[in-house]
Design a protein around this motif. Structure first.
Motif, PDB file in Angstrom:
ATOM      1  N   ASP A   1     -23.778  -9.362 -22.978  1.00 13.80           N
ATOM      2  CA  ASP A   1     -23.551  -8.569 -22.374  1.00 13.80           C
ATOM      3  C   ASP A   1     -24.612  -8.177 -21.251  1.00 13.80           C
ATOM      4  O   ASP A   1     -25.875  -7.920 -21.689  1.00 13.80           O
ATOM      5  CB  ASP A   1     -23.090  -7.255 -22.924  1.00 13.80           C
ATOM      6  N   GLY A   2     -24.526  -8.648 -20.025  1.00 16.92           N
ATOM      7  CA  GLY A   2     -25.687  -8.531 -19.012  1.00 16.92           C
ATOM      8  C   GLY A   2     -25.659  -7.197 -18.330  1.00 16.92           C
ATOM      9  O   GLY A   2     -26.315  -7.279 -17.341  1.00 16.92           O
ATOM     10  N   SER A   3     -25.021  -6.397 -18.812  1.00 14.28           N
ATOM     11  CA  SER A   3     -24.772  -4.959 -18.153  1.00 14.28           C
ATOM     12  C   SER A   3     -25.874  -4.150 -18.579  1.00 14.28           C
ATOM     13  O   SER A   3     -26.829  -4.517 -19.085  1.00 14.28           O
ATOM     14  CB  SER A   3     -23.276  -4.177 -18.438  1.00 14.28           C
ATOM     15  N   ARG A   4     -26.034  -2.906 -17.833  1.00 14.06           N
ATOM     16  CA  ARG A   4     -26.911  -2.153 -18.167  1.00 14.06           C
ATOM     17  C   ARG A   4     -26.936  -1.669 -19.421  1.00 14.06           C
ATOM     18  O   ARG A   4     -28.167  -1.002 -20.055  1.00 14.06           O
ATOM     19  CB  ARG A   4     -27.153  -0.769 -17.067  1.00 14.06           C
ATOM     20  N   LEU A   5     -26.110  -1.673 -20.185  1.00 15.25           N
ATOM     21  CA  LEU A   5     -25.946  -1.422 -21.682  1.00 15.25           C
ATOM     22  C   LEU A   5     -26.023  -2.477 -22.643  1.00 15.25           C
ATOM     23  O   LEU A   5     -25.937  -2.381 -23.735  1.00 15.25           O
ATOM     24  CB  LEU A   5     -24.529  -0.552 -21.929  1.00 15.25           C
ATOM     25  N   GLY A   6     -26.497  -3.927 -21.854  1.00 15.74           N
ATOM     26  CA  GLY A   6     -26.322  -4.962 -22.931  1.00 15.74           C
ATOM     27  C   GLY A   6     -27.709  -4.934 -23.791  1.00 15.74           C
ATOM     28  O   GLY A   6     -27.296  -5.595 -24.792  1.00 15.74           O
ATOM     29  N   ASN A   7     -28.524  -4.341 -23.727  1.00 11.74           N
ATOM     30  CA  ASN A   7     -29.769  -4.155 -24.686  1.00 11.74           C
ATOM     31  C   ASN A   7     -29.273  -3.532 -25.796  1.00 11.74           C
ATOM     32  O   ASN A   7     -29.593  -3.713 -27.100  1.00 11.74           O
ATOM     33  CB  ASN A   7     -30.824  -3.467 -23.865  1.00 11.74           C
ATOM     34  N   VAL A   8     -28.569  -2.294 -25.660  1.00 13.11           N
ATOM     35  CA  VAL A   8     -27.965  -1.464 -26.734  1.00 13.11           C
ATOM     36  C   VAL A   8     -26.889  -2.405 -27.455  1.00 13.11           C
ATOM     37  O   VAL A   8     -27.052  -2.118 -28.652  1.00 13.11           O
ATOM     38  CB  VAL A   8     -27.377  -0.221 -26.224  1.00 13.11           C
ATOM     39  N   LEU A   9     -26.167  -2.807 -26.692  1.00 14.52           N
ATOM     40  CA  LEU A   9     -24.954  -3.783 -27.358  1.00 14.52           C
ATOM     41  C   LEU A   9     -25.649  -4.763 -28.245  1.00 14.52           C
ATOM     42  O   LEU A   9     -25.080  -5.063 -29.586  1.00 14.52           O
ATOM     43  CB  LEU A   9     -24.225  -4.337 -26.509  1.00 14.52           C
ATOM     44  N   GLU A  10     -26.722  -5.613 -27.841  1.00 21.77           N
ATOM     45  CA  GLU A  10     -27.294  -6.383 -28.792  1.00 21.77           C
ATOM     46  C   GLU A  10     -28.068  -5.670 -29.853  1.00 21.77           C
ATOM     47  O   GLU A  10     -28.145  -6.355 -30.870  1.00 21.77           O
ATOM     48  CB  GLU A  10     -28.447  -7.117 -27.714  1.00 21.77           C
ATOM     49  N   ASP A  11     -28.269  -4.593 -29.722  1.00 24.73           N
ATOM     50  CA  ASP A  11     -28.951  -4.044 -30.857  1.00 24.73           C
ATOM     51  C   ASP A  11     -28.094  -3.755 -31.917  1.00 24.73           C
ATOM     52  O   ASP A  11     -28.216  -3.900 -33.196  1.00 24.73           O
ATOM     53  CB  ASP A  11     -29.596  -2.486 -30.503  1.00 24.73           C
ATOM     54  N   ILE A  12     -26.654  -3.147 -31.444  1.00 23.21           N
ATOM     55  CA  ILE A  12     -25.844  -2.748 -32.288  1.00 23.21           C
ATOM     56  C   ILE A  12     -25.325  -4.444 -33.039  1.00 23.21           C
ATOM     57  O   ILE A  12     -25.015  -4.259 -34.323  1.00 23.21           O
ATOM     58  CB  ILE A  12     -24.414  -2.429 -31.548  1.00 23.21           C
ATOM     59  N   HIS A  13     -25.176  -5.375 -32.088  1.00 19.53           N
ATOM     60  CA  HIS A  13     -24.689  -6.691 -32.997  1.00 19.53           C
ATOM     61  C   HIS A  13     -25.934  -7.189 -34.027  1.00 19.53           C
ATOM     62  O   HIS A  13     -25.392  -7.786 -35.001  1.00 19.53           O
ATOM     63  CB  HIS A  13     -24.552  -7.709 -31.864  1.00 19.53           C
ATOM     64  N   CYS A  14     -27.048  -6.775 -33.384  1.00 22.32           N
ATOM     65  CA  CYS A  14     -28.091  -7.153 -34.471  1.00 22.32           C
ATOM     66  C   CYS A  14     -28.062  -6.350 -35.746  1.00 22.32           C
ATOM     67  O   CYS A  14     -28.175  -6.929 -36.800  1.00 22.32           O
ATOM     68  CB  CYS A  14     -29.493  -6.850 -33.906  1.00 22.32           C
ATOM     69  N   LEU A  15     -27.561  -5.118 -35.817  1.00 28.19           N
ATOM     70  CA  LEU A  15     -27.461  -4.289 -37.037  1.00 28.19           C
ATOM     71  C   LEU A  15     -26.095  -4.638 -37.694  1.00 28.19           C
ATOM     72  O   LEU A  15     -26.470  -4.795 -39.090  1.00 28.19           O
ATOM     73  CB  LEU A  15     -27.298  -2.777 -36.480  1.00 28.19           C
TER      74      LEU A  15
END
Length: 329
Positions: A259-273
């Protein structure tokens, strides 16, 4: 823009697309919006549906029931068939009867469990045949055979059954994590609520905490999801059914695409968790099936530090938990 909890590199994103990725289609859409001088409003009324819509919106029932009925007729309910089509889940089989795909007409009318609910209704409904092509056709036939008062009673019963179905789709051998968020514009902050229950509906852990200032509900829900997952991992849960009531957020959480949106970093954190869990599943539920987490998120307005309950029912959500227990039982 919310920041990641990990070290990530900067990147360019396209502001006019939800996932931040530039597509020719989205560029064309922006260009046509700039050039357009006349606004066109889409209407759901076709010649064959006009009578149904007129009668539906004039019913003497709460607006949320009218909207639910309209969504059912439009085939945009969060059924397993629709969720599978959007790649949110893989299996579209009805979780109750295990006999057919869970589309709108099946879960509201044709499922054996649903028929059991209708057994206590009007005699006219008990004798009503099956085989309709969709909820719209069913509603059209009901409007022809039932009085307005009888149809209003039918619509209300449909809504109660859908709420019952939502609560009973979870697997008993895993824990269910519900989360929600609230926005406090006057305080410049947000609220996070999360609750973890087992297959019998017993509370394993719950959380109510303040969050940072957010721009919109989607950002608040995404941050709440990350916070709830961190909480679940902290208390030692590794098998989770993750449930939220924001369709866009849950679709992004369930997606495997970057996800390249402004929330992409948080979503990547979620996927990592999520990747650190032994097993997990993501599901989008209705607000009526997420009331406990909602109560805890609203209560966060009154707290300065995180409140945590372990194997104890959180007092701010006692009434919501009691209502849930009636549905579970």
């Amino acid at each position: 823009m919310p920041l990641s909890n990990r070290c990530v590199t900067d990147r360019v994103m396209w502001l006019y697309n939800r996932n931040g990725m530039y597509l020719v289609k989205s560029g064309y859409h922006v260009a046509t919006q700039v050039l357009r001088t006349t606004e066109w409003v889409e209407c759901s009324s076709g010649l064959g549906r006009l009578e149904v819509w007129l009668k539906l919106w004039n019913l003497n029932v709460p607006n949320k029931i009218k909207v639910f009925a309209w969504r059912a007729c439009q085939n945009i309910l969060q059924t397993r068939v629709n969720l599978a089509r959007r790649k949110i889940i893989e299996d579209d089989l009805c979780a109750l009867c295990k006999c057919a795909p869970e589309n709108g007409i099946h879960v509201l009318w044709e499922c054996g469990v649903a028929r059991g609910i209708w057994a206590g209704s009007l005699v006219k409904l008990q004798k009503f045949t099956q085989g309709q092509g969709g909820v719209l056709q069913l509603f059209t036939e009901l409007l022809q055979r039932l009085s307005t008062e009888e149809f209003e009673s039918t619509i209300k019963r449909k809504t109660r059954w859908d709420q019952y179905r939502t609560f009973n789709i979870s697997r008993s051998d895993h824990y269910k994590l519900n989360f929600n968020a609230a926005i406090y514009t006057d305080l410049g902050s947000s609220g996070v609520g999360a609750i973890i229950r087992n297959g019998r509906g017993e509370v394993m852990a719950a959380l109510s905490a303040k969050g940072p200032f957010v721009q919109d509900s989607e950002e608040a829900e995404t941050l709440a999801c990350r916070k709830a997952l961190e909480f679940a991992i902290d208390v030692g849960i590794s098998d989770l059914i993750i449930e939220g009531d924001n369709v866009s957020v849950m679709r992004a959480v369930a997606s495997n695409f970057m996800d390249g949106s402004r929330l992409g970093n948080v979503l990547e954190d979620i996927h990592c968790l999520m990747s650190g869990l032994r097993w997990c599943s993501v599901s989008c539920v209705k607000r009526s099936a997420n009331t406990v987490a909602h109560c805890l998120a609203r209560f966060a307005r009154n707290v300065s530090e995180e409140l945590v309950w372990i194997e104890d029912s959180p007092q701010p959500a006692k009434e919501a938990l009691y209502n849930d227990s009636l549905i579970f039982s």
